[in-house]
Design a protein around this motif. Structure first.
Motif, PDB file in Angstrom:
ATOM      1  N   THR A  32       0.921  -1.328  -0.066  1.00  0.00           N
ATOM      2  CA  THR A  32       0.005  -0.217   0.135  1.00  0.00           C
ATOM      3  C   THR A  32       0.829   1.292   0.211  1.00  0.00           C
ATOM      4  N   PRO A  33       1.566   1.894  -1.016  1.00  0.00           N
ATOM      5  CA  PRO A  33       2.348   2.630  -1.216  1.00  0.00           C
ATOM      6  C   PRO A  33       1.622   4.053  -1.252  1.00  0.00           C
ATOM      7  N   GLU A  34       0.061   3.914  -1.477  1.00  0.00           N
ATOM      8  CA  GLU A  34      -0.561   5.163  -1.659  1.00  0.00           C
ATOM      9  C   GLU A  34      -0.739   5.570  -0.255  1.00  0.00           C
ATOM     10  N   LEU A  35      -0.334   5.299   0.960  1.00  0.00           N
ATOM     11  CA  LEU A  35      -0.520   5.678   2.112  1.00  0.00           C
ATOM     12  C   LEU A  35       0.507   6.930   2.578  1.00  0.00           C
ATOM     13  N   GLY A  36       1.755   6.713   1.654  1.00  0.00           N
ATOM     14  CA  GLY A  36       2.819   7.717   2.031  1.00  0.00           C
ATOM     15  C   GLY A  36       3.200   7.780   3.296  1.00  0.00           C
ATOM     16  N   ARG A  37       3.068   9.161   3.884  1.00  0.00           N
ATOM     17  CA  ARG A  37       3.538   8.951   5.348  1.00  0.00           C
ATOM     18  C   ARG A  37       2.684   8.851   6.452  1.00  0.00           C
ATOM     19  N   ARG A  38       1.278   8.781   5.904  1.00  0.00           N
ATOM     20  CA  ARG A  38       0.163   8.495   7.028  1.00  0.00           C
ATOM     21  C   ARG A  38       0.053   7.226   7.746  1.00  0.00           C
ATOM     22  N   GLY A  39       0.630   6.219   7.071  1.00  0.00           N
ATOM     23  CA  GLY A  39       0.732   4.771   7.753  1.00  0.00           C
ATOM     24  C   GLY A  39       1.552   5.014   9.116  1.00  0.00           C
ATOM     25  N   ARG A  40       2.678   5.664   8.708  1.00  0.00           N
ATOM     26  CA  ARG A  40       3.803   6.080  10.067  1.00  0.00           C
ATOM     27  C   ARG A  40       3.165   6.928  11.097  1.00  0.00           C
ATOM     28  N   ASP A  41       2.969   8.087  10.314  1.00  0.00           N
ATOM     29  CA  ASP A  41       2.628   9.317  11.272  1.00  0.00           C
ATOM     30  C   ASP A  41       1.144   9.166  11.778  1.00  0.00           C
ATOM     31  N   GLU A  42       0.131   8.934  11.363  1.00  0.00           N
ATOM     32  CA  GLU A  42      -1.155   8.706  11.838  1.00  0.00           C
ATOM     33  C   GLU A  42      -1.617   7.305  12.392  1.00  0.00           C
ATOM     34  N   SER A  91      16.281  -9.426 -13.478  1.00  0.00           N
ATOM     35  CA  SER A  91      16.949 -10.773 -12.607  1.00  0.00           C
ATOM     36  C   SER A  91      16.584 -10.237 -11.169  1.00  0.00           C
ATOM     37  N   PHE A  92      16.987 -11.290 -10.249  1.00  0.00           N
ATOM     38  CA  PHE A  92      16.920 -10.972  -8.944  1.00  0.00           C
ATOM     39  C   PHE A  92      18.131 -10.119  -8.531  1.00  0.00           C
ATOM     40  N   ALA A  93      19.328 -10.130  -9.507  1.00  0.00           N
ATOM     41  CA  ALA A  93      20.329  -9.251  -9.359  1.00  0.00           C
ATOM     42  C   ALA A  93      20.182  -8.036  -9.724  1.00  0.00           C
ATOM     43  N   ASP A  94      19.222  -7.650 -10.557  1.00  0.00           N
ATOM     44  CA  ASP A  94      18.708  -6.409 -10.809  1.00  0.00           C
ATOM     45  C   ASP A  94      18.059  -5.728  -9.512  1.00  0.00           C
ATOM     46  N   ALA A  95      17.122  -6.437  -8.943  1.00  0.00           N
ATOM     47  CA  ALA A  95      16.608  -6.118  -7.988  1.00  0.00           C
ATOM     48  C   ALA A  95      17.396  -5.539  -6.764  1.00  0.00           C
ATOM     49  N   CYS A  96      18.580  -6.502  -6.566  1.00  0.00           N
ATOM     50  CA  CYS A  96      19.520  -6.168  -5.431  1.00  0.00           C
ATOM     51  C   CYS A  96      20.334  -4.941  -5.906  1.00  0.00           C
ATOM     52  N   ALA A  97      20.636  -4.751  -6.956  1.00  0.00           N
ATOM     53  CA  ALA A  97      21.141  -3.314  -7.419  1.00  0.00           C
ATOM     54  C   ALA A  97      20.431  -2.271  -7.343  1.00  0.00           C
ATOM     55  N   ASP A  98      19.114  -2.328  -7.230  1.00  0.00           N
ATOM     56  CA  ASP A  98      18.265  -1.148  -7.218  1.00  0.00           C
ATOM     57  C   ASP A  98      18.691  -0.272  -5.983  1.00  0.00           C
ATOM     58  N   PRO A  99      19.064   0.848  -6.320  1.00  0.00           N
ATOM     59  CA  PRO A  99      19.536   1.797  -5.042  1.00  0.00           C
ATOM     60  C   PRO A  99      18.436   2.137  -4.006  1.00  0.00           C
ATOM     61  N   ASP A 100      17.307   1.845  -4.369  1.00  0.00           N
ATOM     62  CA  ASP A 100      15.992   2.329  -3.500  1.00  0.00           C
ATOM     63  C   ASP A 100      15.481   0.938  -2.746  1.00  0.00           C
ATOM     64  N   ARG A 101      16.195  -0.118  -2.993  1.00  0.00           N
ATOM     65  CA  ARG A 101      15.443  -1.250  -2.454  1.00  0.00           C
ATOM     66  C   ARG A 101      15.767  -1.271  -1.141  1.00  0.00           C
ATOM     67  N   PRO A 102      14.939  -2.110  -0.037  1.00  0.00           N
ATOM     68  CA  PRO A 102      15.125  -2.436   1.328  1.00  0.00           C
ATOM     69  C   PRO A 102      16.460  -3.210   1.492  1.00  0.00           C
ATOM     70  N   ALA A 103      17.040  -2.870   2.602  1.00  0.00           N
ATOM     71  CA  ALA A 103      18.226  -3.414   3.033  1.00  0.00           C
ATOM     72  C   ALA A 103      17.993  -4.880   3.095  1.00  0.00           C
ATOM     73  N   TYR A 154       8.628   3.405   0.173  1.00  0.00           N
ATOM     74  CA  TYR A 154       8.693   2.833   1.450  1.00  0.00           C
ATOM     75  C   TYR A 154      10.192   3.164   2.203  1.00  0.00           C
ATOM     76  N   THR A 155      11.200   2.928   1.284  1.00  0.00           N
ATOM     77  CA  THR A 155      12.418   3.315   1.933  1.00  0.00           C
ATOM     78  C   THR A 155      12.407   4.782   2.408  1.00  0.00           C
ATOM     79  N   ASP A 156      11.876   5.687   1.559  1.00  0.00           N
ATOM     80  CA  ASP A 156      12.462   7.124   1.735  1.00  0.00           C
ATOM     81  C   ASP A 156      11.372   7.496   3.156  1.00  0.00           C
ATOM     82  N   ILE A 157      10.460   6.704   3.639  1.00  0.00           N
ATOM     83  CA  ILE A 157       9.776   6.986   4.722  1.00  0.00           C
ATOM     84  C   ILE A 157      10.006   6.115   6.029  1.00  0.00           C
ATOM     85  N   TYR A 158      10.125   5.057   5.969  1.00  0.00           N
ATOM     86  CA  TYR A 158      10.762   4.294   7.012  1.00  0.00           C
ATOM     87  C   TYR A 158      12.188   3.924   7.081  1.00  0.00           C
TER      88      TYR A 158
END
Length: 277
Positions: free
Chosen positions: A188-198, A239-251, A218-222
């Motif tokens: 649910t990325p549509e929540l933006g910051r509301r999921g965390r803050d509200e 590929s999954f390697a492409d996903a791992c190389a995504d600079p915005d990916r979760p740790a 998600y990573t920009d907020i949490y």
């Protein structure tokens, strides 16, 4: 824990209780100051298809509320918070009605029906029916909960709204917090910051954020360390390697089979991105 001394000014007992309530709410709110409830360097495995010994390097394990937590791991309990579980009886008047009056099912999971959370009364009544699963998570010793199908309003054919989902999520998170459990936002990325803050979510559990180009939502907020990501082997973008190389990916980003089969079962897939330095 250090003892907390409360200096309550003179006044009515009601005033005193109001002060205590506010202080307790602050103390029980999942803290984001240190980055959130997940342990540092978290790597999660998603074991909803049945528990098994976690792979090497895993520190966080997600299992169903009917399962047991993994001993020695930060354990997250899966609860279907916004739809019925397959085979579970639910009062029809607490489900979203479809065009013909029959309960509205999730198109992707036709044996799951959408909870009607469009009114205060409906939210309260549905909360009462979800509470046993939340209590089971706490009683078994889980550390946190992920409430699935937060995005059910997008499948409700206009009968539910984002605000309805946020209102019910707040009730679920409050109930979990009262039992000592942190709560995670599911997709649910549509929540933006509301999921965390509200609502008070402390972390997120996200499926296919690289596949759909949503990881940064998600990573920009949490923060990357408080997002647990899953990509599925049957529908990768590249590929999954492409996903791992995504600079915005979760740790913590893992590759799983769609059915989440246990280790040793046919079709089981598990892979993990190398830790970020």
């Amino acid at each position: 824990m250090a003892h907390l001394s409360l200096l309550i000014p003179s006044g009515t007992q009601q005033d005193a209780m109001r002060i205590v309530t506010v202080i307790l709410a602050v103390l029980l709110q999942p803290s984001l100051a240190h980055g959130g409830p997940l342990p540092a360097g978290a790597l999660a495995d998603y074991q909803l298809g049945g528990g098994y010994p976690p792979p090497a390097g895993v520190t966080v394990v997600v299992r169903d509320s009917t399962d047991q937590p993994a001993p020695g791991y930060f354990s997250i309990c899966y609860v279907n918070g916004f739809q019925t579980q397959p085979g579970v009886d639910w009062p029809v008047d607490l489900l979203v009605p479809g065009p013909g009056g029959a309960p509205l099912a999730d198109p992707g999971w036709p044996d799951e029906f959408l909870l009607d959370i469009s009114t205060d009364e409906g939210r309260a009544a549905n909360l009462d029916l979800v509470l046993p699963a939340i209590r089971a998570c706490a009683d078994k010793g889980f550390d946190a909960i992920e409430f699935d199908n937060l995005d059910s309003y997008t499948r409700a054919e206009g009968r539910l709204s984002l605000d309805d989902a946020l209102s019910f999520a707040s009730l679920l998170v409050s109930a979990a917090r009262g039992l000592g459990l942190a709560s995670g936002q599911k997709n649910t990325p549509e929540l933006g910051r509301r999921g965390r803050d509200e609502v008070g979510f402390g972390f997120t559990m996200v499926e296919e954020c690289h596949r759909w180009g949503e990881c940064a939502a998600y990573t920009d907020i949490y923060g990357a360390g408080q997002v647990l990501g899953i990509e599925y082997a049957d529908d990768l973008r590249g590929s999954f390697a492409d996903a791992c190389a995504d600079p915005d990916r979760p740790a913590s980003l893992i590759l799983r089979d769609r059915e989440l089969a246990p280790a040793g079962a046919a079709g089981h897939v598990f892979g993990a991105c190398a830790p970020r330095r």
